[in-house]
Design an enzyme around this catalytic site. Structure first.
Site, PDB file in Angstrom:
ATOM      1  N   ASP A   1       0.846  -1.188   0.000  1.00 17.32           N
ATOM      2  CA  ASP A   1       0.000   0.000   0.000  1.00 17.32           C
ATOM      3  C   ASP A   1       0.882   1.238   0.000  1.00 17.32           C
ATOM      4  O   ASP A   1       1.712   1.401   0.887  1.00 17.32           O
ATOM      5  CB  ASP A   1      -0.903  -0.021   1.242  1.00 17.32           C
ATOM      6  CG  ASP A   1      -1.804   1.203   1.320  1.00 17.32           C
ATOM      7  OD1 ASP A   1      -1.928   1.913   0.292  1.00 17.32           O
ATOM      8  OD2 ASP A   1      -2.363   1.454   2.393  1.00 17.32           O
TER       9      ASP A   1
ATOM     10  N   ASP B   1       0.600   5.253   0.052  1.00 18.09           N
ATOM     11  CA  ASP B   1      -0.404   6.254   0.342  1.00 18.09           C
ATOM     12  C   ASP B   1       0.292   7.579   0.573  1.00 18.09           C
ATOM     13  O   ASP B   1       1.299   7.630   1.262  1.00 18.09           O
ATOM     14  CB  ASP B   1      -1.163   5.824   1.610  1.00 18.09           C
ATOM     15  CG  ASP B   1      -2.438   6.601   1.783  1.00 18.09           C
ATOM     16  OD1 ASP B   1      -2.373   7.843   1.709  1.00 18.09           O
ATOM     17  OD2 ASP B   1      -3.486   5.976   1.995  1.00 18.09           O
TER      18      ASP B   1
ATOM     19  N   ASP C   1       3.370   1.572   3.245  1.00 17.06           N
ATOM     20  CA  ASP C   1       2.779   1.385   4.564  1.00 17.06           C
ATOM     21  C   ASP C   1       3.264   0.027   5.077  1.00 17.06           C
ATOM     22  O   ASP C   1       2.900  -1.024   4.555  1.00 17.06           O
ATOM     23  CB  ASP C   1       1.252   1.412   4.457  1.00 17.06           C
ATOM     24  CG  ASP C   1       0.590   1.342   5.820  1.00 17.06           C
ATOM     25  OD1 ASP C   1       1.154   0.696   6.725  1.00 17.06           O
ATOM     26  OD2 ASP C   1      -0.483   1.928   5.982  1.00 17.06           O
TER      27      ASP C   1
END
Lengths: 340, 386
Positions: free
Chosen positions: B84, B86, B288
């Protein structure tokens, strides 16, 4: 991947009795437990007992490859004996000792043999074809990761390795080291026999002998898992008090149990040993204790490994009993332990 | 609006394998989480979603023997490897401008990346308000490009194992579906994370790991265009900076042949270490770390709408990475307009059109633009026409 042309000799099987080929060889002899207790197998039984003794005393096992037959047959026998003691320490120690000895032998083997052993564990490994030394093997990173989780040295961290196209580059010595990890795990699995058969008297006696030798030679602390890696002397006073209370079976508050467990988990004590520690408690419930300890260790539930509360919190709950020199410099029990 | 999407525009054609082994979770518009759901096939998922109309829809990266059982009884079989990226985790100049946080505890507020602890009261909970702009999505995309390079050349994943998605909000998701990695435990996955983020990297300059080679390339790029200010910002002394700048050609030539550490008089190993570290930080990928290591994670389902934007989570070809435009290709509603009351919003773009900034005005906007503002809490529907 090149096919392995190396065939294991009987001598190899004696050196590496955990190989599939060794197990197959034993199977062809079609032995039963009763046979092993019989007089003509005395030598095998003796050697099996010796293997475990060596493991307990020296954490390594000599290789006596002159009598290959005995060497090969005594290995599964020793596994059975170690499993029969039902003492986690003995099982772990025996697995470790066999793995260590295998490492010592493998270090000096030619690459082809290493490859053949690795294939035995279905590793995705190839010998490196291009010549830029010092690496001799390419191992798929999934096999690499499975076998490095217990190795703490910085050089084993994946980020510090040469990783190309999914393969980690390794020297022969490093490959042998990782294989010995695989062997240790393989052995621990084999030692996890749940339903033990009824043993003939002769074997039961040997098992008892091994147990008493362990209690005699190895300090209680070590059997409990506080070996070289966990130093009881370095416990802060609060933890020491909780630890003593637990081992004497005295009542400990909920937060006290949590503090002790999370502390021990964080200094690397195996869950098994922590559960053992609480066994003396009057309201001991193995299933519940196991669940809670594993939860704190991050093996269950949220998978977070919990840290013990900081000193301030312990003070609030009345668990901070006395402060010594080191206590004044720290604000967390784990820092205390690390400083010592 | 979401209902309309799930009724008309929604299809889930072969987006992920092993539907019947996964756990599903949905968040309703009332904010309630429904999880431990299981379905036999994607058609069942679609039918369920049409009547439930979730604000956010998730599925597990993990496969289970019993996906609908409680956590302890699910019996974990394996999991995809998920990354992930972000904008929340990437410091960009724009999040200083459009991201705000307020401490729940004491009300202290600030801009930029939300801190771990409140600087005033040490509290850990914050109310945040973020925005997505071209700059932060570009920053996230840049990290995704770095990640894909590592996954392909270092970890050796093939393009058919790798699935890249725009998350529907401020980042990108990369899913790896490959037999070999399914069984990896959490500790092994954390090692992969550490590799990608450079955590625990042993930065000795002379080593010859994959990372060292990659950082050396970054070093070359940096040294060939760095100016005085770049060096001074790193805390180097003026005379050292001068020596570096005067010998640029020589340094670059030596770097090509592998050795630069003794190429300039007065520039010691310590200085090189500083420069090397700076370049290393640039090369490491900001992902992440929690998501990848979590082998039970629920991740947003592809083709569903993101509750904070009304954008779709969409998959696209790796080869299209650099020209993928989230403000165009993640738009779920392409037709119709809606009248809204916009309280306060920065300027933004949908497709080829630019909107805003707005401050307490009534406007009629294309549905996608209006939905973004409403989902972000920056506007409300003006008339009963939805």
């Amino acid at each position: 991947m090149q096919p392995t042309t190396v065939k294991f000799t009987k001598n190899d099987l004696a050196k590496y009795p955990f190989l599939k080929e060794a197990a197959e060889y034993v199977k062809t002899l079609d032995l039963k437990i009763e046979d092993i207790a019989s007089p003509e197998f005395t030598q095998i039984l003796e050697r099996a007992e010796e293997r475990i003794e060596e493991a307990i005393l020296y954490a390594i096992i000599t290789r006596k490859t002159r009598n290959e037959e005995i060497e090969i047959l005594s290995f599964p026998t020793a596994i059975m004996l170690a499993a029969a003691t039902q003492i986690p320490f003995i099982k772990r120690r025996y697995a470790l000792a066999e793995a260590k000895q295998a490492y010592n032998n493998m270090k000096n083997e030619p690459p082809e043999k290493i490859l053949a052993i690795a294939n035995n564990f279905r590793w995705k490994i190839t010998t490196k074809i291009d010549a830029d030394a010092p690496y001799q093997f390419k191992l798929h990173f999934t096999d690499y990761l499975r076998n490095t989780t217990n190795l703490r040295e910085k050089k084993w961290k994946l980020v510090n390795r040469l990783l190309k196209n999914g393969n980690v580059y390794l020297t022969l010595n490093e490959t042998a080291r990782l294989l010995s990890e695989e062997i240790r795990k393989h052995m621990e699995k084999r030692l996890e026999i749940k339903d033990l058969p009824e043993f003939p008297k002769k074997i039961a006696e040997i098992v008892e002998k091994i147990k008493s030798l362990t209690l005699e030679k190895v300090s209680r602390a070590e059997i409990e898992g506080i070996s070289k890696t966990q130093k009881k002397d370095a416990f802060p006073p609060c933890i020491k008090a909780l630890y003593d209370a637990a081992s004497k079976g005295r009542h400990i508050s909920h937060i006290g149990r949590f503090t002790l467990t999370s502390f021990l988990v964080n200094i690397g004590m195996p869950t098994e040993n922590i559960i053992e520690l609480f066994r003396n408690s009057s309201d001991f419930n193995e299933r519940l204790t196991r669940y809670q300890v594993e939860h704190i260790a991050g093996e269950r539930g949220s998978r977070t490994r919990y840290k013990p509360p900081k000193c301030d919190t312990l003070k609030t709950h009345g668990l901070c009993i006395e402060t010594d020199e080191t206590c004044r410099k720290v604000n967390h029990p784990l820092t205390y332990y690390k400083m010592k | 609006m979401f209902r309309k999407y799930y009724k008309e525009g929604f299809s889930l054609n072969a987006v992920f394998p092993k539907v019947d082994r996964r756990e599903f979770g949905f968040v309703s518009f009332e904010g309630q989480m429904v999880r431990h759901k299981g379905f036999q096939n994607l058609e069942e998922v679609r039918v369920f979603m049409q009547s439930f109309v979730p604000r956010d829809a998730y599925y597990s990266c993990a496969y289970y023997e019993n996906p609908m059982a409680e956590m302890e009884r699910k019996c974990w079989l394996g999991a995809d490897l998920v990354f992930d990226i972000d904008a929340d985790h990437i410091p960009t100049p724009c999040n200083k401008v459009h991201d705000e946080w307020i401490c729940y505890n004491c009300g202290f507020a600030g801009r930029g990346i939300t801190p771990k602890n409140c600087p005033v009261c040490n509290g850990e909970k914050f109310e945040t308000s973020t925005w997505l702009c071209q700059d932060c999505l570009d920053a996230a995309k840049n990290e995704a490009i770095k990640l894909l390079d590592i996954l392909r050349s270092d970890f050796g994943f093939s393009d058919k194992d790798i699935h890249v998605y725009f998350s529907g909000h401020r980042g990108y998701h990369v899913h790896i579906e490959n037999e070999l990695i399914q069984g990896l435990d959490s500790i092994s996955r954390k090692e992969i994370v550490d590799y990608i983020c450079g955590i625990g990297f042993d930065g000795k300059i002379g080593n010859s790991t994959g990372w060292h080679a990659r950082i050396r390339k970054g070093l070359y790029r940096f040294l060939s265009k760095a100016d005085k200010e770049d060096f001074i910002r790193m805390g180097l002394k003026r005379n050292i900076v001068k020596a570096l700048l005067n010998n640029r050609e020589k340094i670059l030539m030596n770097l090509e042949h592998g050795e630069i550490w003794r190429s300039v008089k007065g520039v010691g190993l310590k200085t090189w270490g500083k420069i090397f570290d700076r370049c290393a930080q640039e090369e490491f990928v900001k992902i992440d770390t929690v998501v990848t290591a979590d082998i039970h994670r629920l991740v947003r389902m592809p083709h569903t709408l993101h509750g904070k934007t009304g954008f779709k989570k969409v998959e696209f070809q790796i080869s299209r990475m650099s020209d993928f435009d989230p403000f165009k290709e993640a738009i779920a509603f392409k037709k119709g307009t809606v009248k809204i009351l916009a309280y306060n919003s920065p300027q933004f773009r949908i497709g080829e059109e630019t909107f805003g900034p707005y401050k307490n005005v009534r406007v009629e906007l294309p549905i996608a633009a209006a939905l973004l503002l409403i989902c972000k809490g920056k506007a409300e529907v003006y008339q009963e026409n939805v």
